[in-house]
Design an enzyme around this catalytic site. Structure first.
Site, mmCIF file in Angstrom:
data_model
loop_
_atom_site.group_PDB
_atom_site.id
_atom_site.type_symbol
_atom_site.label_atom_id
_atom_site.label_comp_id
_atom_site.label_asym_id
_atom_site.label_seq_id
_atom_site.Cartn_x
_atom_site.Cartn_y
_atom_site.Cartn_z
ATOM 1 N N ASP A 84 0.791 -1.234 0.000
ATOM 2 C CA ASP A 84 0.000 0.000 0.000
ATOM 3 C C ASP A 84 0.821 1.280 0.000
ATOM 4 O O ASP A 84 0.238 2.369 0.056
ATOM 5 C CB ASP A 84 -0.945 0.019 1.214
ATOM 6 C CG ASP A 84 -2.041 -1.027 1.099
ATOM 7 O OD1 ASP A 84 -2.594 -1.166 -0.007
ATOM 8 O OD2 ASP A 84 -2.327 -1.716 2.099
ATOM 9 N N ASP A 98 -5.886 -4.515 -6.410
ATOM 10 C CA ASP A 98 -5.660 -3.161 -5.866
ATOM 11 C C ASP A 98 -4.208 -2.712 -6.065
ATOM 12 O O ASP A 98 -3.914 -1.529 -6.201
ATOM 13 C CB ASP A 98 -5.951 -3.101 -4.355
ATOM 14 C CG ASP A 98 -7.052 -4.032 -3.884
ATOM 15 O OD1 ASP A 98 -7.288 -5.062 -4.537
ATOM 16 O OD2 ASP A 98 -7.651 -3.757 -2.839
#
Ligand code: GLY
Length: 404
Positions: free
Chosen positions: A117, A179
């Site tokens: 992330d 993602d």
């Protein structure tokens, strides 16, 4: 008698002219929606305690942001949103706060990297800050972040390990999620801005291997691809945040649209553009009558399932970009209008939070199987909504929507 023939011929000519006409240009009052966002940002700023507490979500029975620390995966969206709000308004207080909320995120790199992330956290914040302010300290931090993210790359598999913690917990020896596509932008940026040129190859390899494994033959997407670490073979596609392993989790599809469009922009590789189009076509074709996706297109509870405004906002921002790169004029209009339709529907009282809470939007779903952030306001929905408004505003200001 003649009139009987004349009317149908007129009708035919009319129908013929309709069928050959370009689809009408969709429109949205971007200035007034940007103003709405900027005003709401100012109100949130006035109510926030300090820069270590970053807005993440607001549940339906709440009015104010629930906050998280810098190590939460969503920490970059609030500072990123402030940078966009500053870009939209030129407001000095918003600039001061964009700097203030960006600064503590440098601490993200003080701990060993334990997920993919870093792009969400640091490119949305420092990346937007550097784009606007060119602060050399932001530049250095972004290069460090890219190197750190690259340590999760497994050359045997050809992708970044998205969730190290899931290796043991789920018995997913190497896992890559859709993602993760968004975080490649940090690697591309670093490879072109003084960082290690190898970062470019890592991003391209990741995008290609994800294309082979996370994208199904009908161009819907798995959330998670699981790989063997000894020879890198693809073991299975599963879900974590979607309804089922073989269902179409709405936000996953929108990450794919956005991610492959960005990969085309960075590489000019047409297979990425084609993939983005295929993913967008599936997304558009499966939208329900009111135009905003349910959290998972295959939830059997539909029409009583929660919506996901964040998936709509991510897809809208991605498809605005896609419309710039597609050459065919009709397809350009198709993707641009689909994006504007999503934004227009999000910009109605049904989805705008108005004075209900501090966010821009209502009705996003974070992690339904976990029972968290269901039908909530979520910071990344607001971030991508504002990003899409800015993208649309720039397209409108350029005055060439029809020809872009
Ligand atoms: N894992 C990021 C998301 O919830 O979309």
């Amino acid at each position: 008698m003649k009139i009987i023939y004349i009317i149908p011929i007129c009708l035919l000519v009319f129908l013929e002219s309709c069928s050959t006409k370009q689809p009408a240009e969709a429109t949205l009052d971007t200035d007034s929606m940007l103003n709405y966002c900027v005003e709401k940002v100012k109100m949130s700023i006035a109510d926030l305690p300090d820069a270590e507490n970053l807005p993440r979500n607001i549940y339906p029975d709440q009015k104010k942001w629930n906050k998280v620390g810098i190590h939460d995966w969503t920490s970059g969206f609030w500072p990123g949103l402030l940078w966009y709000a500053y870009e939209a308004s030129g407001d000095a207080t918003i600039l001061k706060n964009a700097e203030k909320y960006t600064a503590p995120l440098k601490g993200v790199l003080d701990v060993p990297v334990d997920n993919h992330d870093l792009g969400f956290m640091l490119f949305c914040s420092f990346g937007n800050g550097y784009r606007l302010e060119k602060d050399p300290a932001y530049h250095d931090l972004l290069l460090k972040a890219a190197d750190s993210l690259a340590t999760l790359y497994n050359p045997t598999v050809g992708t970044i390990l998205s969730w190290p913690a899931m290796r043991e917990k789920m018995n997913w020896p190497h896992n890559t999620i859709i993602d993760n596509m968004i975080n490649l932008e940090l690697l591309f940026w670093a490879s072109k801005n003084g960082g290690d040129p190898e970062l470019y190859n890592i991003a391209v390899n990741h995008a290609k291997r994800s294309m082979e494994t996370l994208i199904r033959s009908d161009y819907s997407t798995y959330h998670v691809a699981v790989f063997d670490t000894t020879d890198g073979h693809f073991i299975k596609g599963v879900t974590h945040q979607g309804y089922a392993n073989d269902s179409q989790w709405a936000r996953g599809q929108s990450w794919g649209i956005y991610g492959y469009t960005m990969c085309f922009k960075e590489t000019q590789d047409k297979t990425f553009l084609q993939t983005a189009q295929q993913l967008a076509d599936v997304f558009i074709n499966r939208l329900p009558a009111d135009g905003i996706p349910y959290w998972d297109f295959d939830d059997p509870e539909i029409p009583n399932a929660p919506k996901d405004a964040s998936a709509a906002a991510v897809a809208a921002s991605g498809m605005l970009e896609l419309s710039k790169f597609v050459e065919d004029k009709e397809l350009k209009t198709k993707y641009r209008n689909a994006a504007i339709d999503l934004m227009t529907k999000l910009s109605t009282p049904q989805y705008l939070s108005g004075d209900k809470n501090q966010a821009f939007l209502l009705h996003s779903t974070g992690h339904k199987p976990n029972g968290t952030e269901i039908d909530a306001s979520i910071i990344y929905a607001d971030y991508y909504y504002l990003e899409a408004l800015m993208r649309l505003k720039k397209m409108q200001d350029a005055g060439n929507l029809a020809g872009m």
